[in-house]
Design a protein around this motif. Structure first.
Motif, mmCIF file in Angstrom:
data_model
loop_
_atom_site.group_PDB
_atom_site.id
_atom_site.type_symbol
_atom_site.label_atom_id
_atom_site.label_comp_id
_atom_site.label_asym_id
_atom_site.label_seq_id
_atom_site.Cartn_x
_atom_site.Cartn_y
_atom_site.Cartn_z
ATOM 1 N N MET A 118 10.266 -5.304 47.643
ATOM 2 C CA MET A 118 10.286 -5.913 46.015
ATOM 3 C C MET A 118 8.750 -6.894 45.683
ATOM 4 N N ALA A 119 8.734 -7.481 46.684
ATOM 5 C CA ALA A 119 7.082 -8.240 46.519
ATOM 6 C C ALA A 119 6.112 -7.582 46.354
ATOM 7 N N HIS A 120 5.961 -6.223 47.277
ATOM 8 C CA HIS A 120 5.421 -5.786 46.381
ATOM 9 C C HIS A 120 5.421 -4.883 45.317
ATOM 10 N N GLY A 121 6.597 -5.026 44.289
ATOM 11 C CA GLY A 121 6.925 -4.368 43.113
ATOM 12 C C GLY A 121 7.658 -2.866 43.160
ATOM 13 N N LEU A 122 7.935 -2.701 44.713
ATOM 14 C CA LEU A 122 8.694 -1.218 44.800
ATOM 15 C C LEU A 122 9.882 -1.635 44.415
ATOM 16 N N PRO A 123 10.753 -0.135 43.868
ATOM 17 C CA PRO A 123 12.020 -0.018 43.620
ATOM 18 C C PRO A 123 12.617 0.395 45.099
ATOM 19 N N CYS A 124 13.621 -0.152 44.905
ATOM 20 C CA CYS A 124 14.656 -0.189 45.960
ATOM 21 C C CYS A 124 16.236 -0.054 45.479
ATOM 22 N N LEU A 125 17.048 0.711 46.136
ATOM 23 C CA LEU A 125 18.220 1.967 46.425
ATOM 24 C C LEU A 125 18.685 0.773 47.378
ATOM 25 N N ALA A 126 20.207 0.785 47.168
ATOM 26 C CA ALA A 126 20.764 -0.146 48.587
ATOM 27 C C ALA A 126 22.535 0.523 48.281
ATOM 28 N N HIS A 127 23.209 0.372 49.445
ATOM 29 C CA HIS A 127 24.302 0.159 49.528
ATOM 30 C C HIS A 127 24.999 -0.835 48.584
ATOM 31 N N ASP A 128 25.743 -0.077 47.888
ATOM 32 C CA ASP A 128 26.213 -1.963 47.097
ATOM 33 C C ASP A 128 27.715 -2.800 47.531
ATOM 34 N N HIS A 129 26.729 -3.884 48.365
ATOM 35 C CA HIS A 129 27.636 -4.831 48.935
ATOM 36 C C HIS A 129 27.151 -6.389 48.609
ATOM 37 N N GLU A 130 27.221 -7.104 49.316
ATOM 38 C CA GLU A 130 26.720 -8.375 48.441
ATOM 39 C C GLU A 130 26.182 -9.106 48.958
ATOM 40 N N VAL A 131 25.615 -8.606 50.031
ATOM 41 C CA VAL A 131 24.020 -8.776 51.346
ATOM 42 C C VAL A 131 23.142 -8.161 49.668
ATOM 43 N N THR A 132 23.028 -6.934 49.660
ATOM 44 C CA THR A 132 22.876 -6.304 48.620
ATOM 45 C C THR A 132 22.419 -6.960 46.739
ATOM 46 N N VAL A 136 20.226 -10.096 48.063
ATOM 47 C CA VAL A 136 18.786 -10.219 48.380
ATOM 48 C C VAL A 136 18.182 -9.196 46.634
ATOM 49 N N LEU A 137 19.473 -8.228 46.171
ATOM 50 C CA LEU A 137 17.890 -6.973 45.088
ATOM 51 C C LEU A 137 17.805 -7.996 43.619
ATOM 52 N N GLY A 138 19.577 -8.590 43.186
ATOM 53 C CA GLY A 138 19.565 -8.941 41.816
ATOM 54 C C GLY A 138 19.733 -7.914 40.737
ATOM 55 N N PRO A 139 19.037 -8.101 40.037
ATOM 56 C CA PRO A 139 19.226 -7.068 39.077
ATOM 57 C C PRO A 139 18.629 -6.291 38.781
ATOM 58 N N GLU A 140 17.374 -6.782 39.793
ATOM 59 C CA GLU A 140 16.126 -5.388 39.711
ATOM 60 C C GLU A 140 16.753 -4.040 40.810
ATOM 61 N N GLY A 141 17.506 -4.149 41.908
ATOM 62 C CA GLY A 141 18.156 -3.414 42.303
ATOM 63 C C GLY A 141 18.385 -3.025 41.883
ATOM 64 N N VAL A 142 18.755 -1.054 42.757
ATOM 65 C CA VAL A 142 19.715 -0.353 42.303
ATOM 66 C C VAL A 142 20.307 -0.176 43.249
ATOM 67 N N LEU A 143 21.990 -0.400 43.028
ATOM 68 C CA LEU A 143 22.885 -0.247 44.243
ATOM 69 C C LEU A 143 23.798 1.030 44.237
ATOM 70 N N ARG A 176 10.367 -6.615 39.419
ATOM 71 C CA ARG A 176 10.918 -6.351 41.149
ATOM 72 C C ARG A 176 10.429 -7.604 41.536
ATOM 73 N N HIS A 177 8.813 -8.037 41.303
ATOM 74 C CA HIS A 177 7.662 -9.118 42.244
ATOM 75 C C HIS A 177 8.370 -10.668 42.040
ATOM 76 N N HIS A 178 8.524 -10.828 40.676
ATOM 77 C CA HIS A 178 8.892 -11.868 40.341
ATOM 78 C C HIS A 178 10.351 -12.620 40.225
ATOM 79 N N SER A 179 11.068 -11.029 40.608
ATOM 80 C CA SER A 179 12.426 -11.518 40.684
ATOM 81 C C SER A 179 12.397 -11.808 42.698
ATOM 82 N N VAL A 180 12.358 -11.660 43.328
ATOM 83 C CA VAL A 180 12.476 -12.168 44.223
ATOM 84 C C VAL A 180 11.730 -13.442 44.638
ATOM 85 N N ARG A 181 10.340 -13.134 44.168
ATOM 86 C CA ARG A 181 9.668 -14.723 44.023
ATOM 87 C C ARG A 181 10.108 -15.850 44.222
#
Length: 107
Positions: free
Chosen positions: A11-25, A28-35, A64-69
Motif C-alpha cells: 500500500m505504501a507503493h499505492g498497490l491495491p490489496c485484497l485480504a481475508h477479513d480479520h482483525e489484523v488485516t 493494517v489495511l484500514g478503509p483502503e483495503g479490500v477485505l 492507499r499510500h497516505h493511509s499507511v504512511r
C-alpha cells in the motif's frame, strides 16, 4: 507473517490489496483495503476480477499510500517506539528525533 508488513509495503507503493477479513488485516489495511471472506468458495477469484475491472487511478494509489504512511510511517511510530524504552534511555527529545528521521527520509 503475523502483522502484515507486506500489506503495508504494497500500500505504501499505492498497490491495491485484497485480504481475508480479520482483525489484523482490518487494522493494517484500514478503509483502503479490500477485505473478503476467503472461506467462501470463489470469493478470491470474484474479488480479483472485480479489482481488475476497476480503474486504479492515481488518486486511489495516493490514498492507499497516505493511509499507511499516516499510521505506520516513522513520524507516526517514533513516539510509540520511544515510549517502549525505560525513561532516560533515549536522550534526545522525541521532537528532535522526528526531525532527524524526516531528514533521513528526505535524502
Amino acid at each position: 507473517e503475523a502483522f502484515g508488513l507486506a500489506y503495508v509495503e504494497a500500500m505504501a507503493h499505492g498497490l491495491p490489496c485484497l485480504a481475508h477479513d480479520h482483525e489484523v488485516t482490518r487494522f493494517v489495511l484500514g478503509p483502503e483495503g479490500v477485505l473478503i471472506d476467503l472461506r467462501e468458495a470463489g470469493a478470491l477469484s470474484s474479488a480479483i476480477r472485480a479489482a481488475l475491472a476497476r480503474e486504479d487511478t492515481g488518486e486511489l494509489r495516493a490514498r492507499r499510500h497516505h493511509s499507511v504512511r499516516q499510521r505506520f510511517g516513522w513520524p507516526a511510530l517514533l513516539p510509540e517506539y520511544v515510549s517502549m524504552f525505560p525513561k532516560g534511555v533515549v536522550s534526545a527529545p522525541v521532537r528532535s528525533l522526528r526531525v532527524e528521521v524526516a531528514r533521513e527520509f528526505a535524502q
